[in-house]
Design an enzyme around this catalytic site. Structure first.
Site, mmCIF file in Angstrom:
data_model
loop_
_atom_site.group_PDB
_atom_site.id
_atom_site.type_symbol
_atom_site.label_atom_id
_atom_site.label_comp_id
_atom_site.label_asym_id
_atom_site.label_seq_id
_atom_site.Cartn_x
_atom_site.Cartn_y
_atom_site.Cartn_z
ATOM 1 N N GLU A 175 0.825 -1.191 0.000
ATOM 2 C CA GLU A 175 0.000 0.000 0.000
ATOM 3 C C GLU A 175 0.869 1.255 0.000
ATOM 4 O O GLU A 175 1.807 1.362 0.779
ATOM 5 C CB GLU A 175 -0.761 -0.060 1.323
ATOM 6 N N CYS A 201 3.694 8.448 0.926
ATOM 7 C CA CYS A 201 3.771 7.684 2.173
ATOM 8 C C CYS A 201 4.069 6.239 1.800
ATOM 9 O O CYS A 201 3.253 5.580 1.159
ATOM 10 C CB CYS A 201 2.429 7.808 2.890
ATOM 11 N N CYS A 214 2.707 -5.984 10.219
ATOM 12 C CA CYS A 214 3.618 -5.429 11.226
ATOM 13 C C CYS A 214 3.520 -6.269 12.478
ATOM 14 O O CYS A 214 2.424 -6.672 12.882
ATOM 15 C CB CYS A 214 3.235 -3.985 11.535
ATOM 16 N N CYS A 268 -0.122 -2.864 17.281
ATOM 17 C CA CYS A 268 -0.863 -1.758 17.899
ATOM 18 C C CYS A 268 -2.361 -2.006 17.698
ATOM 19 O O CYS A 268 -2.799 -2.317 16.580
ATOM 20 C CB CYS A 268 -0.457 -0.418 17.288
ATOM 21 N N CYS A 326 -4.463 -0.135 14.952
ATOM 22 C CA CYS A 326 -3.872 -0.021 13.618
ATOM 23 C C CYS A 326 -4.223 -1.231 12.748
ATOM 24 O O CYS A 326 -4.002 -2.380 13.154
ATOM 25 C CB CYS A 326 -2.354 0.097 13.762
ATOM 26 N N CYS A 328 -3.067 3.908 7.858
ATOM 27 C CA CYS A 328 -2.122 2.877 7.487
ATOM 28 C C CYS A 328 -2.712 1.474 7.556
ATOM 29 O O CYS A 328 -3.338 1.084 8.520
ATOM 30 C CB CYS A 328 -0.868 3.055 8.341
HETATM 31 N N1 SAH Z 1 5.166 1.817 12.372
HETATM 32 C C1 SAH Z 1 5.413 3.203 12.335
HETATM 33 C C2 SAH Z 1 5.064 3.825 11.008
HETATM 34 C C3 SAH Z 1 3.790 3.409 10.362
HETATM 35 S S1 SAH Z 1 2.309 3.850 11.219
HETATM 36 C C4 SAH Z 1 4.730 3.916 13.458
HETATM 37 O O1 SAH Z 1 3.897 3.309 14.126
HETATM 38 O O2 SAH Z 1 5.072 5.069 13.698
HETATM 39 C C5 SAH Z 1 2.243 5.582 10.854
HETATM 40 C C6 SAH Z 1 1.312 6.371 11.743
HETATM 41 O O3 SAH Z 1 -0.058 6.013 11.508
HETATM 42 C C7 SAH Z 1 1.575 6.152 13.239
HETATM 43 O O4 SAH Z 1 1.740 7.355 13.925
HETATM 44 C C8 SAH Z 1 0.328 5.444 13.664
HETATM 45 O O5 SAH Z 1 0.042 5.718 14.976
HETATM 46 C C9 SAH Z 1 -0.730 5.990 12.736
HETATM 47 N N2 SAH Z 1 -1.931 5.160 12.694
HETATM 48 C C10 SAH Z 1 -2.039 3.821 12.706
HETATM 49 N N3 SAH Z 1 -3.330 3.443 12.702
HETATM 50 C C11 SAH Z 1 -4.067 4.568 12.693
HETATM 51 C C12 SAH Z 1 -5.462 4.845 12.692
HETATM 52 N N4 SAH Z 1 -6.357 3.863 12.705
HETATM 53 N N5 SAH Z 1 -5.846 6.133 12.688
HETATM 54 C C13 SAH Z 1 -4.930 7.129 12.677
HETATM 55 N N6 SAH Z 1 -3.624 6.934 12.678
HETATM 56 C C14 SAH Z 1 -3.177 5.668 12.688
HETATM 57 FE FE1 SF4 Z 2 3.054 -1.297 13.229
HETATM 58 FE FE2 SF4 Z 2 0.758 -0.008 12.927
HETATM 59 FE FE3 SF4 Z 2 1.971 -0.027 15.290
HETATM 60 FE FE4 SF4 Z 2 3.054 1.381 13.268
HETATM 61 S S1 SF4 Z 2 1.072 1.773 14.264
HETATM 62 S S2 SF4 Z 2 4.104 0.000 14.712
HETATM 63 S S3 SF4 Z 2 2.480 0.031 11.554
HETATM 64 S S4 SF4 Z 2 1.140 -1.837 14.243
#
Ligand code: SAH
Ligand code: SF4
Length: 351
Positions: free
Chosen positions: A92, A112, A119, A123, A126, A342
């Site tokens: 993506e 991006c 991953c 989280c 996410c 993401c």
């Molecule tokens: N793994 C890295 C980079 C990819 S995620 C990280 O976590 O920083 C990039 C950003 O997208 C992160 O700040 C993450 O918190 C945010 N993100 C993930 N899921 C999201 C969601 N459902 N709504 C808004 N931001 C989100």
């Molecule tokens: Fe991985 Fe999503 Fe957490 Fe970033 S926010 S570290 S992509 S699980």
């Protein structure tokens, strides 16, 4: 098979010299790769035909990308692609465009990129994290995402101005391939984007942050903090592991000291979870005095139970940080209707 987009300019020179050709032949590969975006080695017309054939028979290729899905936001500013890269890997990549700035009149086109499929950090809010870990992307697969959009933009008379490593995956968990891609993309004989126009976003892997600080690169760092204390953070980032909130903030400080680049703390706001005024005060307290910047991200709803906070509570959270002297912005909404958070598009399409 080796993708020519994997090679640093110095390695390209070594390759042509090992093949018995003069050094300048490397530039006749590099220039088209980063300005013309050829799809096949046969398109590298400045090279003698025999050299092109030798490259092909020695197993060199130009990796292909093709779009399997495209979603464009209603305002046309956000384009999200699912790209099929090389051997069926579905990744993506997003383009976000911003209107010309008042200062220099240029539009901003930010790509991006993803660094992994899935991953391992898990989280809970996410979509990528909920997918689990599938695989690390190779440097050339990261570069390919940028090239794909650079090609699209070039056809419109535009170009890539900024790059953020905020797509699927944790960049620090694929450090070597990520940094190789950064070196290719910033090299003045490679893609040539300014180091200051790149931001790496990490969930807070402190060893990776320290390593990046030593690379002698001027790239921006964003750290996804999401909570001011370890108890709450562990709930949101179950694999936070040995990196405590304090450790992470300290690593951010070291990065700033070493590189002079301001660190941004990203904070995804979730209704009733981490958006209360008390939590805002706690966050202000731990970030005070280190010149950091907070980017508040009202969450994009995913499959989980997490809800976006009300506009009022976002403003209140911002006001508390601001009054405590902490630099703070709220992320501008981009492409929510096309699942631009993401990992969301791939989850919608691939499942
Ligand atoms: N793994 C890295 C980079 C990819 S995620 C990280 O976590 O920083 C990039 C950003 O997208 C992160 O700040 C993450 O918190 C945010 N993100 C993930 N899921 C999201 C969601 N459902 N709504 C808004 N931001 C989100
Ligand atoms: Fe991985 Fe999503 Fe957490 Fe970033 S926010 S570290 S992509 S699980």
């Amino acid at each position: 098979m080796t993708d020519l987009y994997r090679l640093l300019p110095e390695e390209m020179e070594q390759l042509v010299m090992d093949m018995g050709y003069p050094r300048y032949r490397a530039d006749q590969i590099l220039y088209p790769l980063y300005y013309k975006f050829p799809k096949e080695i046969s398109e590298l017309k400045q090279l003698p035909k025999i050299m092109r054939e030798e490259l092909i028979t020695s197993g060199y290729t130009i990796g292909s990308t093709h779009e399997t899905h495209r979603a464009v936001s209603d305002d046309g500013d956000t384009t999200k692609l699912l790209l099929n890269i090389t051997n069926g890997t579905s990744v993506e990549t997003v383009l976000m465009q911003y209107p010309p700035s008042k200062i220099n009149g240029h539009p901003r086109s930010t790509i991006c990129v993803s660094t992994q499929i899935g991953c391992a950090m898990g989280c809970v809010f996410c979509a990528t994290g909920q997918m689990g870990f599938e695989k690390n992307l190779k440097a050339e697969e990261i570069v390919a995402q940028v090239i794909h959009f650079a090609d699209i933009l070039q056809q419109r008379g535009e170009h890539v101005t900024n790059l953020v490593f905020m797509g699927m995956g944790e960049p620090m968990a694929n450090y070597d391939e990520m940094i190789r891609a950064v070196r290719i993309l910033t090299h003045d004989r490679g893609f040539g984007i300014g180091q200051r126009h790149i931001t790496i976003s990490t969930i807070g892997i402190t060893s990776g942050i320290d390593k990046l600080a030593e690379e002698n690169l001027q790239i921006g760092l964003a750290i996804s903090l999401h909570a001011p204390n370890n108890k709450l953070r562990k709930k949101l980032v179950p694999t936070a592991g040995p990196n405590s909130v304090e450790d992470i903030i300290e690593a951010g400080r070291r990065y700033y000291k070493k590189t002079g680049r301001r660190v941004t703390f990203e904070y995804a706001l979730m209704k009733g979870i981490n958006d209360s005024p008390e939590i805002a005060k706690e966050l202000a307290l731990i970030l005070k005095g280190n010149g950091s910047h907070v980017n508040l991200i009202p969450i994009n709803p995913t499959a989980g139970d997490f809800k976006r906070p009300t506009q009022d509570s976002v403003l209140e959270f911002e006001r508390i940080l601001y009054n405590a002297g902490i630099n703070c912005t709220v992320r501008v909404e981009k492409g929510i209707e096309i699942s631009a958070a993401c990992g969301q598009l791939r989850t919608d399409i691939v499942g």
